[in-house]
Design a protein around this motif. Structure first.
Motif, mmCIF file in Angstrom:
data_model
loop_
_atom_site.group_PDB
_atom_site.id
_atom_site.type_symbol
_atom_site.label_atom_id
_atom_site.label_comp_id
_atom_site.label_asym_id
_atom_site.label_seq_id
_atom_site.Cartn_x
_atom_site.Cartn_y
_atom_site.Cartn_z
ATOM 1 N N LEU A 123 0.544 -1.043 0.002
ATOM 2 C CA LEU A 123 0.247 0.798 0.226
ATOM 3 C C LEU A 123 0.495 1.229 -0.219
ATOM 4 O O LEU A 123 2.243 1.348 0.398
ATOM 5 N N LEU A 124 0.447 2.091 -0.910
ATOM 6 C CA LEU A 124 1.354 3.427 -1.197
ATOM 7 C C LEU A 124 0.691 4.058 -0.611
ATOM 8 O O LEU A 124 -0.972 4.486 -0.410
ATOM 9 N N GLU A 125 1.423 5.722 0.709
ATOM 10 C CA GLU A 125 0.795 6.469 0.568
ATOM 11 C C GLU A 125 1.503 7.887 1.215
ATOM 12 O O GLU A 125 2.999 8.009 1.125
ATOM 13 N N HIS A 143 3.094 0.845 3.090
ATOM 14 C CA HIS A 143 3.107 -0.397 4.123
ATOM 15 C C HIS A 143 2.964 -1.633 3.349
ATOM 16 O O HIS A 143 2.387 -1.945 2.358
ATOM 17 N N ILE A 144 3.999 -2.874 3.773
ATOM 18 C CA ILE A 144 4.046 -4.022 3.022
ATOM 19 C C ILE A 144 4.091 -4.998 4.257
ATOM 20 O O ILE A 144 3.933 -5.091 5.327
ATOM 21 N N LEU A 145 2.316 -5.768 3.678
ATOM 22 C CA LEU A 145 1.747 -6.958 4.382
ATOM 23 C C LEU A 145 3.297 -8.379 4.271
ATOM 24 O O LEU A 145 3.613 -8.721 3.331
ATOM 25 N N ASP A 146 3.856 -8.493 5.534
ATOM 26 C CA ASP A 146 4.715 -9.668 6.081
ATOM 27 C C ASP A 146 3.953 -10.493 5.194
ATOM 28 O O ASP A 146 2.839 -11.244 5.808
ATOM 29 N N ASP A 147 5.276 -12.159 6.428
ATOM 30 C CA ASP A 147 4.220 -13.092 6.773
ATOM 31 C C ASP A 147 3.721 -14.188 7.485
ATOM 32 O O ASP A 147 3.285 -14.832 7.787
ATOM 33 N N LYS A 148 3.729 -12.528 8.496
ATOM 34 C CA LYS A 148 2.623 -13.281 9.559
ATOM 35 C C LYS A 148 1.481 -12.143 9.831
ATOM 36 O O LYS A 148 1.269 -12.272 11.127
#
Length: 173
Positions: A46-48, A66-71
């Motif tokens: 996601l960019l902001e 915003h980067i959705l991680d592996d957890k």
């Protein structure tokens, strides 16, 4: 006739598997000496451009990813220098192009991912994936690229060498 209908369905099923099974992914491909390289799918980014009220520069904005991680938690990637509004949104549009034209996104940042995660109440919504909390970790944004060779550098945008040292983003192909 029923046999033909079954055959049509059976022959269509492998086609669905080949076309519709792109999975969302997050991988750390390099971590050390304060350098982090990630490989993610575009749906996890996601960019902001966030207004910075009260800053001494009028129209100041902060650039964030915003980067959705592996957890299933969200990692913040920030550009630490403050930008003016036009500069921020210009960079955002160039990075959107990288995300839209690539299937693998390579991100280079400075920071440490070994610190413990700290779940926060703030949630981020990723279309098609859901809403997820922050993990309390932050990386300094340095570079983003895709497997097609599009690249954007925090220092030089798309006009200078990309990626620069110490980022190799070796797995671009």
């Amino acid at each position: 006739m029923a046999f033909l209908r079954r055959n049509k369905v059976a022959s269509f099923f492998p086609f669905l598997l080949m076309c519709g099974c792109a999975t969302s992914s997050f991988n750390v491909i390099k971590h050390g000496d304060f350098v982090v390289e990630l490989k993610v799918t575009p749906d996890r980014v996601l960019l902001e451009c966030e207004p910075q009220p009260g800053h001494e520069v009028e129209g100041a904005h902060g650039f964030l990813m915003h980067i959705l991680d592996d957890k299933k938690m969200v990692l913040a990637v920030t550009q630490f220098n403050i930008l003016d509004k036009d500069e921020c949104f210009d960079g955002l549009r160039k990075i959107e192009r990288i995300l839209k034209t690539g299937t693998n996104i390579y991100l280079g940042g400075m920071g440490d991912l070994t610190t413990p995660r700290a779940k926060s109440d703030r949630k981020y919504s990723f279309p098609g994936l859901g809403s997820f909390p922050s993990n309390g970790k932050t990386l300094k944004f340095m570079v983003i690229a895709n497997e097609r060779g599009l690249c954007y550098d925090a220092q030089d945008g798309d006009s200078g060498p990309c990626p620069r040292e110490p980022f190799s983003l070796k797995n671009l192909k």
